[in-house]
Each structure stands twice: as structure tokens, then as C-alpha cells.
Design a protein around this motif. Sequence first.
Motif, short mmCIF file in Angstrom:
data_model
loop_
_atom_site.label_atom_id
_atom_site.label_comp_id
_atom_site.label_asym_id
_atom_site.label_seq_id
_atom_site.Cartn_x
_atom_site.Cartn_y
_atom_site.Cartn_z
N ASN A 115 17.07 4.37 -22.56
CA ASN A 115 16.71 5.05 -21.30
C ASN A 115 17.60 6.21 -20.96
O ASN A 115 17.18 7.19 -20.38
N SER A 116 18.90 6.04 -21.26
CA SER A 116 19.88 7.02 -20.78
C SER A 116 20.13 8.15 -21.78
O SER A 116 20.97 9.01 -21.52
N ASN A 118 19.57 11.68 -23.72
CA ASN A 118 18.91 12.95 -23.39
C ASN A 118 17.90 13.28 -24.50
O ASN A 118 17.80 12.56 -25.49
N THR A 166 13.34 12.84 -15.77
CA THR A 166 14.68 12.24 -15.81
C THR A 166 15.34 12.42 -14.44
O THR A 166 15.20 13.46 -13.80
N THR A 168 19.09 11.35 -12.07
CA THR A 168 20.48 10.88 -12.19
C THR A 168 20.80 10.05 -10.96
O THR A 168 20.77 10.56 -9.83
N LEU A 174 24.46 8.11 -13.66
CA LEU A 174 23.72 7.64 -14.82
C LEU A 174 22.34 8.28 -14.83
O LEU A 174 21.61 8.19 -13.85
N SER A 175 22.01 8.94 -15.94
CA SER A 175 20.68 9.54 -16.04
C SER A 175 19.73 8.57 -16.73
O SER A 175 20.13 7.86 -17.65
N GLU A 176 18.50 8.55 -16.24
CA GLU A 176 17.49 7.69 -16.87
C GLU A 176 16.21 8.47 -17.05
O GLU A 176 15.78 9.22 -16.17
N ARG A 177 15.59 8.25 -18.20
CA ARG A 177 14.31 8.89 -18.52
C ARG A 177 13.22 7.85 -18.31
O ARG A 177 13.33 6.72 -18.81
#
Length: 223
Positions: A115-116, A118, A166, A168, A174-177
Amino acid sequence: MMGDKPQKSFLRFISFVKKDIKKNTGIFSFLNLKILDLGSGNGKNSIFLAKKGCDVLGFDFSQDAILLANKLKEESKKEIKIQGGKVDFINNAIDSKFNISSDTFDIALDVTSSNSLNQKGREIYLSETYRVLKKDGYFFARGLLKDGDKNAKYLLKNFHSKEYDTYTIPSFELSERVFSKNDLLKFYSSKFKILKFEKETHYTTYDNKKYKRNFWILYMKKI
Ligand SMILES: C[S@@+](CC[C@H](N)C(=O)[O-])C[C@H]1O[C@@H](n2cnc3c(N)ncnc32)[C@H](O)[C@@H]1O
């Protein structure tokens, strides 16, 4: 990384693989099956399979996760040994080249680990996973589904980051897609044959609050 028991969706996938291998080859044995666990966390899925007799390698870039996984391995060492299994956890990123020969693994797992990543890292993860799987090898992946998820919509609206779909999470950096079903199938089918798509709903905890989230699950095969 909650709990030390595998999730039902993962167990269903293992039952599916057992049946599929038996259907295709006439026999099935966990012994000598080589497994790559991408983002192995506390090691619960890896250790479950090692206890069945599989030869498992877990990758995680968190030293804390590796320590937890090695603790669970130590607690399970008798059961692993009796079944003839093996498990190792190594500090390795899943979004850069894997130091592993091509066509090595029978099964790759990404249980909510990518998920995190890029976009660039996700491309590497996909092509490296494809490369190290044997022909006819299986790939299980689980991640955050955008479709019908109110929290995903809220997060994308309020905390959108540079990349497509995405966000954050502010307090975690925390970045999530999140993926729509269409985008998901397009991305993974560029390399793999999709055997199954499933959707499930789960509660995840951030900042001591519970949020209802939708997840996608894919069963895939390298053909
Ligand atoms: C939500 S946890 C899931 C852990 C495990 N798969 C499970 O089902 O319990 C995600 C794991 O992926 C790891 N992870 C995230 N990004 C990673 C990366 N780029 N390289 C290696 N590990 C990563 C995290 O450290 C964490 O242990």
C-alpha cells in the motif's frame, strides 16, 4: 501487524493453491514449497507456512518487524523442525531489486504490504515479484480498495498527495495508495494472469480510532 494468526482470506488462498496444484499435477505437498513473504511484518503468515513444511523467506524493511518475526520463529521452532520447514527473515525492501535468482519461488505473498509504495517502487515490486516466481507460481496480494470506501474518499479529498489515488495520513506521515477495481486489474494483469478478485471489509486502527476500510484481494499466476 495485528495478531499472530493468519487472516481468513490468506488461509482461503492457501486452500485454493492446495486444490489447484492437486488438480493440475495430481499431488500436493507443502514440503519444499518455496515462499516469498513480501513485507512479512511479525512473521505470522511465514511461520504458519513453515510449520506446514514450507521453505519461507520474509522480506521487511523494518528492523522492529524482523525482531518480532524472529521472536515468533523462536517460539515455533519445534513445530517448524518437526514438519521439516524453514524460515528466514531478512531486512530487505520490496520496492528495489531483490538479490534473488529468477524463477526461485512457488508462491509470493503481499499481505497488505505494498500500500505504501510509490508508483516507481510499485513497478519494481511487480516486475521483481514476477521475475523471482517460477512459471505457474502463485501470487497473493491484498490492499486498500477505493470503491465504496467512505474513509478512502475522505482521505483522498483532504490529504491527497502528489501521486494518483494516494493520500498521506497527517499524524503518521504515511502515504497509502488506494486502488479502484479497474486500475488494480489493469496494473497486475500487465504481468500476471488474474485467477480471482475478492473484496472484504475490515476495521483498521489509526490513532486509537477504528475505521471501516475496504480491501481487495487478488489470486494471480505467472504464466
Ligand atoms: C500492514 S503490515 C503487514 C505485515 C504482514 N504481511 C501481515 O500480514 O501481518 C505491512 C508490512 O510491510 C512492511 N513494508 C512496507 N513497505 C515496505 C517496503 N518498501 N519494503 C519492505 N517492507 C515494507 C512494513 O514494515 C510492515 O511490516
